[in-house]
Design a protein around this motif. Structure first.
Motif, PDB file in Angstrom:
ATOM      1  N   TYR A  73       1.702   6.783   1.813  1.00  0.00           N
ATOM      2  CA  TYR A  73       1.762   5.528   1.058  1.00  0.00           C
ATOM      3  C   TYR A  73       2.888   5.587   0.032  1.00  0.00           C
ATOM      4  O   TYR A  73       3.288   6.665  -0.421  1.00  0.00           O
ATOM      5  N   GLU A 111       8.174  -3.597  -7.065  1.00  0.00           N
ATOM      6  CA  GLU A 111       7.522  -4.889  -7.271  1.00  0.00           C
ATOM      7  C   GLU A 111       6.195  -4.748  -8.019  1.00  0.00           C
ATOM      8  O   GLU A 111       5.583  -5.742  -8.400  1.00  0.00           O
ATOM      9  N   CYS A 112       5.740  -3.516  -8.223  1.00  0.00           N
ATOM     10  CA  CYS A 112       4.468  -3.276  -8.914  1.00  0.00           C
ATOM     11  C   CYS A 112       4.454  -3.973 -10.272  1.00  0.00           C
ATOM     12  O   CYS A 112       5.426  -3.905 -11.028  1.00  0.00           O
ATOM     13  N   CYS A 123      -4.967  -0.663  -7.858  1.00  0.00           N
ATOM     14  CA  CYS A 123      -4.921   0.485  -6.949  1.00  0.00           C
ATOM     15  C   CYS A 123      -5.545   1.720  -7.589  1.00  0.00           C
ATOM     16  O   CYS A 123      -6.266   2.483  -6.933  1.00  0.00           O
ATOM     17  N   LEU A 142      -4.039  -0.719  -0.983  1.00  0.00           N
ATOM     18  CA  LEU A 142      -2.993  -1.548  -0.382  1.00  0.00           C
ATOM     19  C   LEU A 142      -3.481  -2.986  -0.218  1.00  0.00           C
ATOM     20  O   LEU A 142      -2.753  -3.944  -0.498  1.00  0.00           O
ATOM     21  N   ASP A 143      -4.723  -3.133   0.216  1.00  0.00           N
ATOM     22  CA  ASP A 143      -5.276  -4.469   0.478  1.00  0.00           C
ATOM     23  C   ASP A 143      -5.454  -5.284  -0.801  1.00  0.00           C
ATOM     24  O   ASP A 143      -5.286  -6.510  -0.792  1.00  0.00           O
ATOM     25  N   CYS A 151      -3.719  -4.983  -3.640  1.00  0.00           N
ATOM     26  CA  CYS A 151      -2.494  -5.182  -4.424  1.00  0.00           C
ATOM     27  C   CYS A 151      -2.073  -6.649  -4.347  1.00  0.00           C
ATOM     28  O   CYS A 151      -1.817  -7.167  -3.254  1.00  0.00           O
ATOM     29  N   ASN A 182       1.778  -7.044  -3.000  1.00  0.00           N
ATOM     30  CA  ASN A 182       2.212  -6.280  -1.819  1.00  0.00           C
ATOM     31  C   ASN A 182       3.230  -5.196  -2.171  1.00  0.00           C
ATOM     32  O   ASN A 182       4.224  -4.991  -1.465  1.00  0.00           O
ATOM     33  N   SER A 197       3.083   0.105   0.355  1.00  0.00           N
ATOM     34  CA  SER A 197       3.364   0.129   1.794  1.00  0.00           C
ATOM     35  C   SER A 197       2.845   1.431   2.380  1.00  0.00           C
ATOM     36  O   SER A 197       2.607   2.405   1.664  1.00  0.00           O
ATOM     37  N   LYS A 239       1.859 -14.590  -9.859  1.00  0.00           N
ATOM     38  CA  LYS A 239       2.704 -13.422 -10.081  1.00  0.00           C
ATOM     39  C   LYS A 239       3.403 -13.521 -11.440  1.00  0.00           C
ATOM     40  O   LYS A 239       3.576 -12.528 -12.141  1.00  0.00           O
TER      41      LYS A 239
END
Length: 632
Positions: free
Chosen positions: A4, A9-10, A16, A51-52, A54, A57, A60, A376
């Motif tokens: 992972y 972009e975090c 997470c 991941l789901d 976040c 996105n 990865s 966002k």
């Protein structure tokens, strides 16, 4: 085993780390990183859940089977090469020693880290080389490979012979610089930018090993002497090159091809433009010649040359001119700033603002983001990632506990009702499906229901329709002009775009202004507030003078747009992705008015008193709330 990765972009929402705390962690910059790759099914499941959940996105995953074989990191491994390949190790090293924080400085990273190996890093930080190698290899899951390479893994091998001190044969500068932990980054920058045939003299109480590493890597020569202190005289032996016209160097400019970008390239282009050094440039590849962007960049000190390579392929070479004014030491004191906007309504103002010489001289735009997704945008405020935001008032004040300041509002009366049905008042919309932005509890719907109820009507007689998961303004606008819907609530600029399209088709539509209805209910109220400037509280406190300059330039930009609407439309139409005439109508209709200080506080209090009274919001209007709007 799956691997992972967390991207830039975090937004630091911590989701997470909450679901997979054994693998994810939040660093001091409020960014998530992989502190450990999953090693069993349970950890993989939790990482997948991370991941789901976040929201942006930023996480990865790749199949470890298809990845290059990860090699063990050795003492002789180059620091920059290693971190370029495994950027997540930066945070791992930072946990080992705060001295690794220097690598967050791009210049230090691209010089010192480029010339250093992990043995050098151990010597500088005082952390055992064995501990460094053990920790980073364990993080990469190759600790066993490291153990197999013992003791070769920790042997000291110099990557290149070190330069030796030479006698001074150059003219020395009169200035002296002190070397210590607090000045090393500035000194590395000065040494890295030392012009040909120039000298710098540095005094240090300890041997400056890090600096000598950079000097050696840059092929500079030096003289070092030690009495009570070290005295290092550094000289750049390169010959001065004749100035080559930029047109002959343009092929070496960084290329930015925006033709295939799926999102608005505006923020990317502006960020690149701010990053470009004087007498350097970028090459913009576009399917047309973007005159407004070229005109804007010309105001930012760029000159350009356009070449059409093929039909629909324009190469715009942009060169940043050397300032006529001599650069002084303050040029390195520019403040890094992250700016964002949640709405295109502010585009013309932002574009004019970015032309300000005062802004360019005082801030370095680290990132400029224009979101289509409001959520966002809000995440960047709550996570303190944005220093300056252009945002909706009602949405922003809900974040009052997030240390924000709202020193000015400049967008007023921003919503209208549009319909293909003949309508003169709200009662004419009874029984009609009204396609509404966002969701039922959001301001557009709640304010509309308040206006309906205050007009003596029953909101239950009106059918509000929302998108899934919620209505995007740009989608509602497109559905209206294509005939999929008959009645919509739209904000600016989408409302003006729709009106202009219908005018061009000679199709009559009803236009009902929220301002008109509001003032029928609240006589004499005037314009009601919609959006403005939101500052991170810490930013406003830390940089009060810069904040003052920014506010002054913002007011100036707004006044300019109001007085030069046609020019402003031509400046911003391609970034707004609309023809000039639609943007002109938008600027003729929009209510831009810069309000701050006591008038702003009085207006905001009056506005929220009404909203509270009618249950549109539930906001405690006390001194703490009103202090958000004060800058004194």
């Amino acid at each position: 085993m799956k691997r992972y990765k967390v991207s830039k972009e975090c937004i630091g929402c911590r989701a997470c780390a909450e679901v997979a705390d054994y693998n994810f962690e939040i660093n001091e910059n409020n960014q998530a990183y992989l502190k450990k790759q999953p090693e069993n099914k349970n950890e993989v499941d939790k990482c997948q859940k991370a991941l789901d959940v976040c929201p942006v996105n930023a996480i990865s995953v790749t199949d470890g089977k298809n990845q290059d074989v990860v090699k063990a990191i050795l003492a002789t491994s180059n620091v920059k090469t290693t971190l370029d390949k495994h950027p997540e190790l930066k945070d791992v090293l930072l946990d080992l020693s705060p001295k690794f924080k220097r690598m967050q400085n791009p210049l230090v990273y691209n010089t010192l880290a480029r010339f250093a190996n992990f043995n050098d890093a151990a010597n500088v930080t005082g952390v055992s080389i064995c501990e460094i190698l053990h920790i980073i290899n364990k993080h990469l899951g190759v600790e066993k490979k490291l153990l197999k390479s013992m003791p070769e893994c920790i042997k000291e091998t110099k990557e290149r012979p070190e330069s030796k001190s030479v006698d001074v044969s150059w003219e020395e500068s009169d200035e002296r610089y002190i070397y210590n932990d607090g000045t090393i980054e500035d000194l590395i920058q000065k040494v890295s930018n030392l012009p040909p045939q120039n000298n710098i003299v540095i005094i240090s109480t300890v041997k400056p090993d890090e600096l000598l590493k950079v000097i050696n890597g840059l092929n500079l020569i030096f003289n070092i002497e030690k009495n009570r202190e070290y005295r290092i005289s550094i000289f750049n032996p390169q010959k001065k090159e004749k100035m080559v016209p930029w047109q002959k160097r343009k092929e070496h400019f960084e290329i930015l091809d925006v033709r295939t970008m799926t999102t608005d390239p505006f923020d990317v282009i502006i960020k690149k433009a701010y990053d470009v050094e004087e007498d350097s440039g970028i090459t913009l590849v576009q399917s047309f010649e973007p005159y407004p962007m070229i005109n804007m960049l010309s105001e930012m000190g760029f000159e350009h040359l356009t070449e059409q390579k093929e039909p629909g392929e324009f190469w715009i070479y942009l060169h940043k001119k050397i300032s006529e004014k001599q650069k002084d030491e303050t040029s390195s004191t520019k403040v890094d700033v992250v700016i964002q906007s949640a709405t295109p309504v502010a585009y013309p103002v932002i574009m004019r603002l970015l032309q300000s010489e005062k802004i360019r001289n005082n801030i370095n735009i680290k990132e400029l983001k224009v979101w289509e997704e409001t959520e966002k945008h809000l995440a960047w405020i709550t996570s303190s990632k944005a220093d300056i935001s252009f945002s909706s008032l009602i949405t922003s004040v809900k974040l009052r506990n997030n240390d924000i300041k709202i020193p000015a509002l400049f967008v007023w009366d921003n919503f209208v009702l549009l319909s293909r049905f003949k309508a003169e008042s709200l009662k004419d919309f009874k029984g009609k499906e009204i396609y509404t932005p966002l969701f039922e509890e959001a301001p557009p719907a709640k304010i509309t229901k308040y206006l309906i109820k205050a007009s003596g009507l029953n909101p239950d007689d009106f059918k509000f329709v929302f998108g899934k998961p919620f209505g995007r303004p740009e989608e509602i606008y497109k559905d209206f002009v294509t005939g999929k819907t008959d009645t919509v609530i739209l904000r600016e600029p989408e409302a003006s775009y729709a009106i202009k399209i219908m005018q061009d088709r000679n199709e009559e539509i009803a236009i009902l202004s929220f301002n008109k209805i509001w003032n029928e209910i609240n006589p004499g109220f005037g314009s009601f507030p919609n959006a403005g400037l939101v500052l991170k509280g810490e930013f406003a406190r830390k940089y009060p003078e810069l904040t003052k300059v920014f506010l002054e330039e913002l007011e100036s930009a707004i006044n300019w747009v109001n007085m030069n609407r046609k020019v402003a439309a031509k400046l911003s139409f391609d970034m707004m992705r609309q023809p000039v005439d639609r943007v002109e109508l938008f600027l003729a209709r929009v209510n831009f008015d810069y309000i701050s200080g006591k008038p702003l506080i009085e207006k905001v209090k009056q506005y929220f008193d009404i909203l509270n009274q009618h249950d549109v919001v539930n906001m405690k209007i006390d001194k703490e709330f009103l202090d958000i709007f004060r800058m004194d």
